[in-house]
Design an enzyme around this catalytic site. Structure first.
Site, mmCIF file in Angstrom:
data_model
loop_
_atom_site.group_PDB
_atom_site.id
_atom_site.type_symbol
_atom_site.label_atom_id
_atom_site.label_comp_id
_atom_site.label_asym_id
_atom_site.label_seq_id
_atom_site.Cartn_x
_atom_site.Cartn_y
_atom_site.Cartn_z
ATOM 1 N N CYS A 8 38.470 44.539 36.532
ATOM 2 C CA CYS A 8 38.860 45.753 35.555
ATOM 3 C C CYS A 8 37.607 46.726 35.898
ATOM 4 O O CYS A 8 37.720 48.032 35.807
ATOM 5 C CB CYS A 8 38.693 45.317 34.324
ATOM 6 S SG CYS A 8 40.370 44.359 33.831
ATOM 7 N N GLU A 37 42.559 46.087 29.687
ATOM 8 C CA GLU A 37 41.960 47.515 30.238
ATOM 9 C C GLU A 37 42.793 47.734 31.202
ATOM 10 O O GLU A 37 43.049 49.190 31.245
ATOM 11 C CB GLU A 37 40.517 47.522 30.868
ATOM 12 C CG GLU A 37 39.447 46.582 29.750
ATOM 13 C CD GLU A 37 39.523 44.917 30.004
ATOM 14 O OE1 GLU A 37 40.296 44.453 30.057
ATOM 15 O OE2 GLU A 37 38.530 44.592 30.441
ATOM 16 N N CYS A 82 36.136 42.133 32.904
ATOM 17 C CA CYS A 82 35.844 41.236 33.943
ATOM 18 C C CYS A 82 35.589 42.039 35.285
ATOM 19 O O CYS A 82 35.765 43.563 35.416
ATOM 20 C CB CYS A 82 37.025 40.476 34.281
ATOM 21 S SG CYS A 82 38.604 41.410 35.023
HETATM 22 ZN ZN ZN Z 1 39.868 42.350 33.398
#
Ligand code: ZN
Length: 129
Positions: free
Chosen positions: A89, A57, A86
């Site tokens: 991100c 991402e 995550c």
């Molecule tokens: Zn991430």
């Protein structure tokens, strides 16, 4: 699912095939729809020094920024199985995207059902200056 969303998922699956993931063997692809109508892709790039690894991402966002796009309207993320972004991100998403922006979570196998969520649902209280 709209034609645009299907195109995003296809682009994310294609990007995942380019992932550099010799340590986790977990390939991830991202496809970000810019307000300019272009699709910006990214894949995870790992490193032997694990902390240097960059998620798909964030690579997609940095790709878009480098191309001059700073506003986004959708994100598709694909991996071996559907996974959400995550925490790091999510914070980057919060910097650049509206809370209602749709996020599609799919798998490399297109037959796997796609989960639809939003940034606001995943990350309701981001850090901000
Ligand atoms: Zn991430």
């Amino acid at each position: 699912m709209s034609e645009t969303e299907a195109a995003l998922l296809t682009a994310a699956r294609k990007a995942a095939l380019n992932a550099y993931a010799p340590y986790s063997h977990f390939r991830v692809g991202a496809a970000l729809l810019g307000e300019d109508g272009r699709i910006y892709t990214g894949c995870n790039v790992e490193n032997a020094s694990y902390g240097l690894t960059v998620c798909a991402e964030r690579n997609a966002f940095f790709h878009a920024i480098a191309e001059g796009c700073r506003r986004f309207t959708a994100l598709a993320l694909t991996a071996e199985r559907p996974v959400p972004p995550c925490g790091a991100c999510r914070q980057v998403l919060a910097e650049l995207c509206p809370p209602k922006m749709p996020i599609l979570l799919g798998a490399l196998d297109a037959a796997t059902p796609v989960t639809r969520t939003t940034l606001g649902a995943l990350f309701p209280d981001p850090f901000a200056l």
